[in-house]
Design a protein around this motif. Sequence first.
Motif, PDB file in Angstrom:
ATOM      1  N   THR A 255       1.002  -1.209  -0.114  1.00 12.86           N
ATOM      2  CA  THR A 255       0.010   0.155   0.004  1.00 12.86           C
ATOM      3  C   THR A 255       0.929   1.229  -0.123  1.00 12.86           C
ATOM      4  OG1 THR A 255      -1.819  -1.221   1.235  1.00 12.86           O
ATOM      5  CG2 THR A 255      -1.751   1.358   1.305  1.00 12.86           C
ATOM      6  N   THR A 256       0.644   2.076  -0.934  1.00  7.49           N
ATOM      7  CA  THR A 256       1.410   3.199  -1.148  1.00  7.49           C
ATOM      8  C   THR A 256       0.683   4.529  -0.618  1.00  7.49           C
ATOM      9  OG1 THR A 256       0.866   3.430  -3.449  1.00  7.49           O
ATOM     10  CG2 THR A 256       2.832   2.244  -2.811  1.00  7.49           C
ATOM     11  N   ALA A 257      -0.627   4.501  -0.432  1.00  5.01           N
ATOM     12  CA  ALA A 257      -1.370   5.627   0.087  1.00  5.01           C
ATOM     13  C   ALA A 257      -2.386   5.163   1.256  1.00  5.01           C
ATOM     14  CB  ALA A 257      -2.360   5.935  -1.232  1.00  5.01           C
ATOM     15  N   VAL A 258      -2.134   6.069   2.172  1.00  5.41           N
ATOM     16  CA  VAL A 258      -2.944   6.139   3.297  1.00  5.41           C
ATOM     17  C   VAL A 258      -4.318   6.840   3.167  1.00  5.41           C
ATOM     18  CG1 VAL A 258      -3.010   6.623   5.696  1.00  5.41           C
ATOM     19  CG2 VAL A 258      -0.895   6.081   4.912  1.00  5.41           C
ATOM     20  N   ARG A 259      -5.244   5.919   3.279  1.00 10.65           N
ATOM     21  CA  ARG A 259      -6.649   6.390   3.047  1.00 10.65           C
ATOM     22  C   ARG A 259      -7.310   6.874   4.511  1.00 10.65           C
ATOM     23  NH1 ARG A 259      -6.991   5.856  -2.128  1.00 10.65           N
ATOM     24  NH2 ARG A 259      -6.175   3.948  -3.056  1.00 10.65           N
ATOM     25  N   GLY A 260      -7.598   8.061   4.640  1.00  9.29           N
ATOM     26  CA  GLY A 260      -7.853   8.333   5.949  1.00  9.29           C
ATOM     27  C   GLY A 260      -7.735   9.857   6.041  1.00  9.29           C
ATOM     28  N   THR A 261      -7.920  10.170   7.277  1.00  9.12           N
ATOM     29  CA  THR A 261      -7.705  11.812   7.506  1.00  9.12           C
ATOM     30  C   THR A 261      -6.618  12.001   8.865  1.00  9.12           C
ATOM     31  OG1 THR A 261     -10.245  12.113   7.156  1.00  9.12           O
ATOM     32  CG2 THR A 261      -9.085  13.911   8.167  1.00  9.12           C
ATOM     33  N   VAL A 262      -5.909  12.800   8.169  1.00  8.76           N
ATOM     34  CA  VAL A 262      -4.680  12.946   9.168  1.00  8.76           C
ATOM     35  C   VAL A 262      -5.055  13.685  10.486  1.00  8.76           C
ATOM     36  CG1 VAL A 262      -2.745  14.369   9.596  1.00  8.76           C
ATOM     37  CG2 VAL A 262      -3.003  13.842   7.130  1.00  8.76           C
ATOM     38  N   GLY A 263      -4.581  13.182  11.565  1.00 13.58           N
ATOM     39  CA  GLY A 263      -4.965  13.383  12.934  1.00 13.58           C
ATOM     40  C   GLY A 263      -6.081  12.107  13.794  1.00 13.58           C
ATOM     41  N   HIS A 264      -6.466  11.413  12.608  1.00 18.67           N
ATOM     42  CA  HIS A 264      -7.301  10.377  13.121  1.00 18.67           C
ATOM     43  C   HIS A 264      -6.594   8.965  12.652  1.00 18.67           C
ATOM     44  CE1 HIS A 264     -11.034  12.749  13.433  1.00 18.67           C
ATOM     45  NE2 HIS A 264     -10.509  13.385  12.592  1.00 18.67           N
ATOM     46  N   ILE A 265      -5.500   9.018  12.027  1.00 19.03           N
ATOM     47  CA  ILE A 265      -4.850   7.889  11.408  1.00 19.03           C
ATOM     48  C   ILE A 265      -3.750   7.047  12.575  1.00 19.03           C
ATOM     49  CG2 ILE A 265      -3.446   6.854   9.567  1.00 19.03           C
ATOM     50  CD1 ILE A 265      -4.613   9.232   7.860  1.00 19.03           C
ATOM     51  N   ALA A 266      -3.865   5.821  12.622  1.00 12.85           N
ATOM     52  CA  ALA A 266      -2.970   5.068  13.906  1.00 12.85           C
ATOM     53  C   ALA A 266      -1.512   5.465  13.401  1.00 12.85           C
ATOM     54  CB  ALA A 266      -3.595   3.699  13.931  1.00 12.85           C
ATOM     55  N   PRO A 267      -0.563   5.407  14.265  1.00 17.40           N
ATOM     56  CA  PRO A 267       0.776   5.472  14.109  1.00 17.40           C
ATOM     57  C   PRO A 267       1.363   4.484  12.967  1.00 17.40           C
ATOM     58  CG  PRO A 267       0.374   5.881  16.467  1.00 17.40           C
ATOM     59  CD  PRO A 267      -0.870   5.392  15.680  1.00 17.40           C
ATOM     60  N   GLU A 268       1.140   3.277  13.117  1.00 18.10           N
ATOM     61  CA  GLU A 268       1.492   2.250  12.605  1.00 18.10           C
ATOM     62  C   GLU A 268       1.173   2.265  11.031  1.00 18.10           C
ATOM     63  OE1 GLU A 268      -2.446   0.521  14.178  1.00 18.10           O
ATOM     64  OE2 GLU A 268      -0.655   1.632  14.831  1.00 18.10           O
ATOM     65  N   TYR A 269      -0.115   2.855  11.060  1.00 23.37           N
ATOM     66  CA  TYR A 269      -0.823   2.987   9.409  1.00 23.37           C
ATOM     67  C   TYR A 269      -0.068   4.157   8.794  1.00 23.37           C
ATOM     68  CZ  TYR A 269      -4.208   2.970   6.134  1.00 23.37           C
ATOM     69  OH  TYR A 269      -5.148   2.904   4.826  1.00 23.37           O
ATOM     70  N   ASN A 306       0.041  25.136  22.189  1.00 23.87           N
ATOM     71  CA  ASN A 306      -0.241  24.112  21.368  1.00 23.87           C
ATOM     72  C   ASN A 306      -0.074  24.475  19.906  1.00 23.87           C
ATOM     73  OD1 ASN A 306      -1.717  21.618  20.729  1.00 23.87           O
ATOM     74  ND2 ASN A 306      -3.444  22.876  20.488  1.00 23.87           N
ATOM     75  N   GLN A 307       1.290  24.726  19.506  1.00 26.62           N
ATOM     76  CA  GLN A 307       1.515  24.989  18.335  1.00 26.62           C
ATOM     77  C   GLN A 307       1.148  24.302  16.994  1.00 26.62           C
ATOM     78  OE1 GLN A 307       5.765  26.134  18.591  1.00 26.62           O
ATOM     79  NE2 GLN A 307       5.300  27.570  19.985  1.00 26.62           N
ATOM     80  N   LYS A 308       1.329  23.017  17.173  1.00 25.12           N
ATOM     81  CA  LYS A 308       1.131  22.027  16.267  1.00 25.12           C
ATOM     82  C   LYS A 308      -0.262  21.771  15.937  1.00 25.12           C
ATOM     83  CE  LYS A 308       5.630  19.996  16.303  1.00 25.12           C
ATOM     84  NZ  LYS A 308       5.852  20.751  14.876  1.00 25.12           N
ATOM     85  N   GLY A 309      -1.345  21.958  17.053  1.00 29.52           N
ATOM     86  CA  GLY A 309      -2.726  21.627  16.976  1.00 29.52           C
ATOM     87  C   GLY A 309      -2.984  20.515  17.037  1.00 29.52           C
ATOM     88  N   VAL A 310      -2.550  19.345  17.696  1.00 26.86           N
ATOM     89  CA  VAL A 310      -2.666  18.028  17.495  1.00 26.86           C
ATOM     90  C   VAL A 310      -3.426  17.591  18.539  1.00 26.86           C
ATOM     91  CG1 VAL A 310      -1.862  15.654  17.448  1.00 26.86           C
ATOM     92  CG2 VAL A 310      -0.625  17.586  16.098  1.00 26.86           C
ATOM     93  N   MET A 311      -4.691  17.581  18.709  1.00 28.09           N
ATOM     94  CA  MET A 311      -5.577  17.174  19.796  1.00 28.09           C
ATOM     95  C   MET A 311      -5.149  16.081  20.990  1.00 28.09           C
ATOM     96  SD  MET A 311      -9.809  16.853  20.069  1.00 28.09           S
ATOM     97  CE  MET A 311      -9.732  15.164  19.074  1.00 28.09           C
ATOM     98  N   LEU A 312      -4.656  14.934  20.325  1.00 26.99           N
ATOM     99  CA  LEU A 312      -4.261  13.888  21.017  1.00 26.99           C
ATOM    100  C   LEU A 312      -3.294  14.305  22.223  1.00 26.99           C
ATOM    101  CD1 LEU A 312      -4.422  11.026  22.026  1.00 26.99           C
ATOM    102  CD2 LEU A 312      -2.911  10.413  19.931  1.00 26.99           C
ATOM    103  N   ASP A 313      -2.226  15.236  21.391  1.00 25.10           N
ATOM    104  CA  ASP A 313      -0.886  15.350  22.466  1.00 25.10           C
ATOM    105  C   ASP A 313      -1.441  16.309  23.466  1.00 25.10           C
ATOM    106  OD1 ASP A 313       0.828  13.926  20.671  1.00 25.10           O
ATOM    107  OD2 ASP A 313       1.503  15.421  19.529  1.00 25.10           O
ATOM    108  N   TRP A 314      -2.321  17.154  23.198  1.00 21.39           N
ATOM    109  CA  TRP A 314      -3.053  18.397  23.983  1.00 21.39           C
ATOM    110  C   TRP A 314      -3.724  17.529  25.083  1.00 21.39           C
ATOM    111  CZ3 TRP A 314      -8.316  19.836  24.082  1.00 21.39           C
ATOM    112  CH2 TRP A 314      -8.641  21.200  24.977  1.00 21.39           C
ATOM    113  N   VAL A 315      -4.733  16.687  24.847  1.00 24.30           N
ATOM    114  CA  VAL A 315      -5.279  15.772  25.724  1.00 24.30           C
ATOM    115  C   VAL A 315      -4.436  15.203  26.594  1.00 24.30           C
ATOM    116  CG1 VAL A 315      -7.093  14.141  26.239  1.00 24.30           C
ATOM    117  CG2 VAL A 315      -7.603  15.670  24.598  1.00 24.30           C
ATOM    118  N   LYS A 316      -3.492  14.385  26.064  1.00 26.41           N
ATOM    119  CA  LYS A 316      -2.613  13.664  27.193  1.00 26.41           C
ATOM    120  C   LYS A 316      -1.926  14.534  28.014  1.00 26.41           C
ATOM    121  CE  LYS A 316      -1.257   9.807  24.149  1.00 26.41           C
ATOM    122  NZ  LYS A 316       0.050   9.114  23.481  1.00 26.41           N
TER     123      LYS A 316
END
Length: 419
Positions: A255-269, A306-316
């Motif tokens: 697979t060369t293309a990740v299908r999804g939305t950045v911010g919701h995609i698992a790290p291994e994917y 919160n310069q990068k605006g990544v919700m997961l890091d902010w919540v953690k």
Amino acid sequence: MVVQLFIRSLSLSHQTASCGESSSADKSRRLAIALGTSFGAVLLLILAVVFLIWWRIRKNKQIFFDVNDQYDPEICLGHLRRFTFKELRAATDNFHVKNILGKGGFGIVYKGLLTDGTVVAVKKLKDDNNFGGEVQFQTEVETISLAVHRNLLRLWGFCSTENERILVYPFMANGSVASKLRDQIHGKPVLDWSRRKNIALGTARGLLYLHEQSDPKIIHRDVKAANILLDEDFEAVVGDFGLAKLLDHCDSHVTTAVRGTVGHIAPEYLSTGQSSDKTDVFGFGILLLELITGQKALDFGKTAANQKGVMLDWVKKLHQDGKLNLMVDKSLKNNFDRVELEEMVQVALLCTQFSPSNRPKMSEVLRMLEGEGLVERWEASQNIETPKCRAQESFPKRYADYIEETSLVFEAMELSGPR
């Protein structure tokens, strides 16, 4: 018959030669006529057989996907309707822009009105999506249609022509969770805390069915608020759950293309492009955070802290500092259950662990949301996700680091029904 003609021609030639009544030229002409007639008849017979075989194959393909009571119900799909392009064109007023409900990576969704008065969502798939041949497309549609659950968007029908691929779904009166998180009535959010909790439970049940009860198992690969639809009773309905499989049926094993939305995609994917049911679990964890915060998973509110605006890091970070109240959607105005908030945040963090092997299955997620086994699972997770273990396994400390490091191409997928 052909053989008889051939023998007869040879017999006539033999008789003529014996009697000596014809010239040598006469013999050759008659022999040539006989042989030509014989070979012509054989050729016509072969062409007739080939045509018959082609006609039978084509007829069988058409019969297999025509919903008709006269055929074997084990073969045909009694609940799936095959629409004509003319029907859907009329239902959507020639796919008029005024009827557009939403646009996504797969195509455009239109609101449609059938002749019997039924309101539907018509998804006209993009021409550049390679869905292969018509029969293979219909086979994939059949597979998707067999996944039937109250928390899954049910496929009502389809249209397949030489140039068009269209899917028909029931119309979802309340659009998507993403749209309703922003809506208010008389200063109050449309989705109060009770509804958000029910949405989490309904979505978990739908994903559980896809992962552990459906045959074959289906991986969504883009679980997010925009892909969770709401019926007239605000019941959560998972949309687009079969389109990832439908789109990728002709892809190679790499697979060369990740299908999804950045911010919701698992790290291994993000790192490998390989998905599993645990990638959906990660997406579900982000969905829980969307329900809690009312904000987008990425670029939701860039600030100095919160310069990068990544919700997961902010919540953690807020959870680590014990400031859960700062992450709750301000429109709720403190009208939420603080115990349920703590539990939902813990479930979200369990689902979004960087290692997929550490994430729970959807059956475990549902039990934890219902109040069973969360305490034990949370305590066990604290012995796994320590800084020491994270360093040993070479895990980045932030989800934003995965996003920055990935070189894969993203292709966003959107909902199958209205927003």
